[in-house]
Design an enzyme around this catalytic site. Structure first.
Site, PDB file in Angstrom:
ATOM      1  N   HIS A   1     -12.194  -8.700  -4.690  1.00  0.00           N
ATOM      2  CA  HIS A   1     -12.638 -10.098  -4.559  1.00  0.00           C
ATOM      3  C   HIS A   1     -14.119 -10.184  -4.166  1.00  0.00           C
ATOM      4  CE1 HIS A   1      -8.558 -11.936  -4.756  1.00  0.00           C
ATOM      5  NE2 HIS A   1      -8.185 -10.786  -4.263  1.00  0.00           N
TER       6      HIS A   1
ATOM      7  N   ASN B   1      -3.823 -16.651  -4.132  1.00  0.00           N
ATOM      8  CA  ASN B   1      -4.347 -16.453  -5.489  1.00  0.00           C
ATOM      9  C   ASN B   1      -4.000 -17.667  -6.345  1.00  0.00           C
ATOM     10  OD1 ASN B   1      -5.485 -13.918  -5.095  1.00  0.00           O
ATOM     11  ND2 ASN B   1      -3.720 -12.805  -5.883  1.00  0.00           N
TER      12      ASN B   1
ATOM     13  N   TYR C   1      -7.066  -6.783   6.330  1.00  0.00           N
ATOM     14  CA  TYR C   1      -8.200  -7.711   6.307  1.00  0.00           C
ATOM     15  C   TYR C   1      -9.083  -7.587   7.537  1.00  0.00           C
ATOM     16  CZ  TYR C   1      -6.098  -9.759   2.172  1.00  0.00           C
ATOM     17  OH  TYR C   1      -5.580  -9.939   0.921  1.00  0.00           O
TER      18      TYR C   1
HETATM   19 FE1  HDE Z   1      -6.194  -9.141  -0.618  1.00  0.00          FE
HETATM   20  N1  HDE Z   1      -7.752  -8.156   0.235  1.00  0.00           N
HETATM   21  N2  HDE Z   1      -5.025  -7.539  -0.383  1.00  0.00           N
HETATM   22  N3  HDE Z   1      -4.683 -10.053  -1.633  1.00  0.00           N
HETATM   23  N4  HDE Z   1      -7.355 -10.712  -0.924  1.00  0.00           N
HETATM   24  C1  HDE Z   1      -8.998  -8.621   0.429  1.00  0.00           C
HETATM   25  O1  HDE Z   1     -10.226  -8.487   2.420  1.00  0.00           O
HETATM   26  C2  HDE Z   1      -5.294  -6.502   0.408  1.00  0.00           C
HETATM   27  C3  HDE Z   1      -3.436  -9.539  -1.875  1.00  0.00           C
HETATM   28  C4  HDE Z   1      -6.976 -11.927  -1.435  1.00  0.00           C
HETATM   29  O2  HDE Z   1     -12.622 -14.640  -0.357  1.00  0.00           O
HETATM   30  C5  HDE Z   1      -9.841  -7.735   1.301  1.00  0.00           C
HETATM   31  O3  HDE Z   1     -12.039  -9.512   3.303  1.00  0.00           O
HETATM   32  C6  HDE Z   1      -4.154  -5.605   0.479  1.00  0.00           C
HETATM   33  C7  HDE Z   1      -2.542 -10.560  -2.316  1.00  0.00           C
HETATM   34  C8  HDE Z   1      -8.112 -12.811  -1.506  1.00  0.00           C
HETATM   35  O4  HDE Z   1     -13.086 -13.180   1.214  1.00  0.00           O
HETATM   36  C9  HDE Z   1      -8.878  -6.625   1.676  1.00  0.00           C
HETATM   37  C10 HDE Z   1      -3.192  -6.160  -0.316  1.00  0.00           C
HETATM   38  C11 HDE Z   1      -3.295 -11.695  -2.341  1.00  0.00           C
HETATM   39  C12 HDE Z   1      -9.184 -12.082  -0.998  1.00  0.00           C
HETATM   40  C13 HDE Z   1      -7.622  -7.013   0.942  1.00  0.00           C
HETATM   41  C14 HDE Z   1      -3.742  -7.374  -0.850  1.00  0.00           C
HETATM   42  C15 HDE Z   1      -4.629 -11.367  -1.930  1.00  0.00           C
HETATM   43  C16 HDE Z   1      -8.679 -10.790  -0.645  1.00  0.00           C
HETATM   44  C17 HDE Z   1     -11.154  -7.338   0.683  1.00  0.00           C
HETATM   45  C18 HDE Z   1      -1.820  -5.615  -0.633  1.00  0.00           C
HETATM   46  C19 HDE Z   1      -2.857 -13.094  -2.770  1.00  0.00           C
HETATM   47  C20 HDE Z   1     -10.616 -12.542  -0.892  1.00  0.00           C
HETATM   48  C21 HDE Z   1     -12.227  -8.092   1.426  1.00  0.00           C
HETATM   49  C22 HDE Z   1      -0.988  -5.451   0.512  1.00  0.00           C
HETATM   50  C23 HDE Z   1      -1.861 -13.659  -1.857  1.00  0.00           C
HETATM   51  C24 HDE Z   1     -10.888 -13.223   0.395  1.00  0.00           C
HETATM   52  C25 HDE Z   1     -11.538  -8.795   2.482  1.00  0.00           C
HETATM   53  C26 HDE Z   1     -12.314 -13.718   0.421  1.00  0.00           C
HETATM   54  C27 HDE Z   1      -9.458  -9.785  -0.055  1.00  0.00           C
HETATM   55  C28 HDE Z   1      -6.497  -6.281   1.036  1.00  0.00           C
HETATM   56  C29 HDE Z   1      -3.026  -8.164  -1.765  1.00  0.00           C
HETATM   57  C30 HDE Z   1      -5.673 -12.332  -1.875  1.00  0.00           C
HETATM   58  C31 HDE Z   1      -9.316  -5.214   1.367  1.00  0.00           C
HETATM   59  C32 HDE Z   1      -4.080  -4.326   1.272  1.00  0.00           C
HETATM   60  C33 HDE Z   1      -1.060 -10.411  -2.642  1.00  0.00           C
HETATM   61  C34 HDE Z   1      -8.117 -14.238  -2.005  1.00  0.00           C
HETATM   62  O5  HDE Z   1      -8.643  -6.594   3.048  1.00  0.00           O
END
Ligand code: HDE
Length: 690
Positions: A78, A151, A365
């Site tokens: 993202h 999402n 996060y």
């Molecule tokens: Fe994320 N995701 N994600 N994700 N995600 C990040 O956090 C992660 C997942 C989502 O505008 C990271 O600050 C794991 C689902 C958005 O700053 C990180 C898993 C959904 C954003 C991370 C998921 C999301 C992130 C990278 C699986 C929809 C952007 C930078 C367990 C519900 C937020 C950060 C923004 C960002 C990890 C799966 C949505 C690495 C480990 C499912 C919208 O922490």
């Protein structure tokens, strides 16, 4: 603790320096970060006029030092995103279900910061790849920050957090060659997918036009996981969160998307910026699906499995509020880049569920912010700081901005009369859930069905949308070199819908059809859910849409004015496009202002176009490939085209045929009506879909 100052307040002004009055305004003296007034910002300090630069030049060194460290690591996923401030207003109380003030105080407005992103590309990548859009909202509630990090698709690829690094590695650029950027159409992504049957439902969504939105203002948002609401009696109810765009859903067409990417790298960010600047504030309804544990037991799927959704027809959505984005950030880096969301940021009255994907996110996060923002004090950055009071005994660390007073930095203590204490009222509580079982690395049996909802999604689409899904699969798999990977994916499709598999195999010239893999659970036929369509959720409107009017010297000024007025009245924004940005000399000799020059304003950036030309103008533009492409693409992308006789002559020169969507501007009302939608029936005449 006091509220953080806005970055605007942080300008250092050298003591005693004179302010400069210019035609543009009043300017403070330029200073170093130590407040020293700088006399010369054009030349570094030299030993002599031709001599080497002196190490002594601390002004040069400070400036270059700061510049050298301007970048921080981009988000690991993202990374490319667009953010805006706004507010949430509650319209219906959920008091029966939760104590959360943000969900019970009707009429209350809560400030928020929303960031919408793509997933796979780097921070400098384009806005319009085929990709999921992140939809993250930070509500600055009275009871602390609540982050709903979702999402634009209500399900996800995987069922367990431990697979996330694999999924993302496979989707991002391949590690040996460093490409492709922001694209899933490559070997490693489809290799992983072909070996991960749980991803099949999400694959249907990402191959649909949901991943090529027309505007960030025209996407839905989903919290995905089930959460719990907790009421005053401690009873809990499951909840799924939804955002529904006021402008309705709308997507682009793949060929159009590819061309938008070339025409405007920042297509979505610019669209959001321009809408907010113009006062057309993007707005979403906030809705919930509420259900009890007992109801959940009766679902033909496990709601804790993030590859499943709860059809709206099964548990209807209740609209309880709205979000309006009404303020563009003052500074992109300070706000959009530094905002740090975390699904673990909850408020009292809301709790997690046991969804194993959500559980892994609760760690990730917070952890990632240390790499990205470099300090455990990132919560002090204004965009991240709660707007309610907060106080604890955490201390020190890199870039500590606060100056906590007093002798005491521990708890319990008897030495301080004012140090913060744990408090049972209004405090966060965890739902008391009685569950027992064996510890182990276990995937529940209730997660075994990977195909039924994928099938339901595909069969719920209109014929146009099914064709787009099949064609997207053909496009992506055509970029996959290993034949066994293509075959494995088509094998999975057979478990979703045999005709889909046949269409994709046909598009790949794959014969015979590969065998379908065994399924871990029987594939169920679920009732179609029209709420899963995009076309069903489009609105017949020009609100938020853009009309381009192509003109040249000699065009009819009265007609231009009439069409523009009618489009504006219908809610569209209107841009006049001409061969020269300085304007065009109309038939009556007047100069018509031009908003965009033809080469930089292809028709892909508009929702409908009008072509108003004199005969001479038409014959001049007939020799201009940008003008020919303008009308050919508008036709090929199923847009309404309004023409006067000169416009019709250009269409003729471009060999663009006439159909119900090509409309004589004498009848501008019909043109405006047609401009509110796409000419779906035209599609079969302009491209071969799978
Ligand atoms: Fe994320 N995701 N994600 N994700 N995600 C990040 O956090 C992660 C997942 C989502 O505008 C990271 O600050 C794991 C689902 C958005 O700053 C990180 C898993 C959904 C954003 C991370 C998921 C999301 C992130 C990278 C699986 C929809 C952007 C930078 C367990 C519900 C937020 C950060 C923004 C960002 C990890 C799966 C949505 C690495 C480990 C499912 C919208 O922490």
């Amino acid at each position: 603790m006091s509220k953080s100052k806005s970055p605007k307040d942080e300008i250092h002004v050298g003591a005693g320096g004179e302010w400069h009055q210019t035609a543009g305004g009043k300017h403070p003296p330029l200073t170093t970060n130590q407040g020293l007034i700088i006399a010369d910002n054009q030349n570094s300090l030299k030993a002599n006029p031709n001599g080497p630069t002196l190490l002594e030049d601390f002004i040069l060194r400070e400036k270059i030092f700061h510049f050298d460290h301007e970048r921080i690591p981009e988000r690991v996923v993202h990374a490319r995103g667009t953010g805006a401030h706004g507010f949430f207003e509650l319209t219906h109380s959920l008091e029966q279900y939760t104590t959360a003030k943000i969900l019970t105080e009707v009429g209350e407005k809560t400030e928020l910061f929303t960031r919408i992103s793509t997933v796979a590309g780097g921070s400098g990548s384009v806005d319009t790849p085929r990709d999921v859009r992140g939809f993250a909202v930070k509500f600055y509630t009275k009871e602390g920050n609540w982050d709903l990090v979702g999402n634009n698709i209500p399900v996800f690829f995987i069922q367990d957090a431990i697979k996330f690094p694999d999924l993302i590695h496979a989707a991002k650029m391949e590690p040996d060659r460093g490409f492709p950027q922001a694209a899933t159409a490559h070997d490693t992504f489809w290799d992983f997918i072909s070996m991960t049957p749980e991803s099949m439902h999400m694959v249907m969504w990402i191959m649909s036009d949901r991943t090529i939105p027309r505007s960030l203002r025209m996407i839905e948002g989903f919290g995905i996981h089930s959460f719990r609401l907790l009421n005053a009696a401690g009873e809990s109810t499951f909840v799924k969160f939804h955002w529904r765009p006021k402008l309705g859903l709308q997507s682009t067409i793949w060929d159009e998307t590819v061309k938008i990417t070339g025409a405007d790298h920042d297509f979505h960010r610019r669209d959001m910026f321009e809408a907010i600047e113009a006062g057309n504030f993007p707005e979403w309804e906030f809705a919930v699906q509420l259900f009890t544990e007992a109801e959940a037991e009766a679902f033909p799927f496990d709601h804790l499995d993030p590859t499943k959704l709860i059809p709206e027809e099964l548990v209807p959505l209740q609209v309880i509020g709205r979000m309006v984005l009404d303020r563009w950030p003052t500074n992109f880096f300070a706000e959009t880049e530094q905002v740090a969301y975390c699904p673990a940021n909850l408020v009292p009255g809301i709790d997690f569920s046991n969804d194993p994907l959500l559980q892994g996110r609760l760690f990730s996060y917070l952890d990632t912010q240390l790499s990205r923002l470099g300090s455990p004090n990132f919560h002090q950055i204004p965009v991240n700081a709660p707007k309610c009071p907060f106080a604890n005994l955490q201390r020190d660390g890199h870039m500590q901005m606060a100056q906590p007073a007093g002798q005491v930095n521990y708890e319990p203590n008897s030495l301080s009369a004012t140090s913060p204490r744990e408090t049972s009222t209004a405090a966060f509580r965890t739902a008391a859930v009685a569950k027992t079982g064996e510890k182990g690395r276990i995937r529940p049996e209730s997660f075994a069905d990977h195909y039924s909802q994928a099938r339901q999604f595909f069969l719920s689409q209109t014929g146009y949308e099914q064709a787009h899904i099949a064609s997207a699969l053909v496009f992506e798999l055509s970029k996959v070199v290993p034949i066994h990977v293509r075959e494995a994916v088509v094998g999975h499709l057979r478990n979703i819908d045999e005709s889909l598999a046949q269409r994709v195999a046909g598009g790949l010239a794959m014969d015979p059809l590969p065998a379908a893999p065994p399924t871990a659970a029987p594939v169920q036929d679920m009732p179609p859910s029209p709420a899963l369509q995009i076309i069903g959720k489009m609105k017949d409107t020009l609100d938020g849409r853009a009309l381009g009017i192509l003109i040249a010297d000699g065009s009819d000024g009265a007609l231009i004015a009439r069409v523009k007025k009618a489009a504006l009245a219908a809610g569209a924004s209107v841009k006049i496009i001409g061969p020269k940005v300085g304007g065009a000399k109309l038939a009556d000799g007047k100069l018509q202002a031009v908003d965009k020059q033809l080469a930089g304003a292809p028709s892909v950036i508009f929702d409908a176009v009008a072509v108003i030309l004199s005969d001479v103008g038409a014959s001049e533009l007939a020799a201009e490939s940008a003008a020919i492409d303008f009308v050919r693409d508008a036709f090929g992308h199923l847009k309404a085209i309004g023409v006067d006789p000169g416009g019709a002559a250009l269409l003729n020169a471009a060999q663009v045929p006439t159909d119900a969507g090509v409309i004589d501007l004498k009848n501008e009302k019909s043109f405006i009506a047609a401009a509110k939608t796409r000419q779906w029936d035209r599609e079969k005449t302009v491209r071969t879909l799978a």
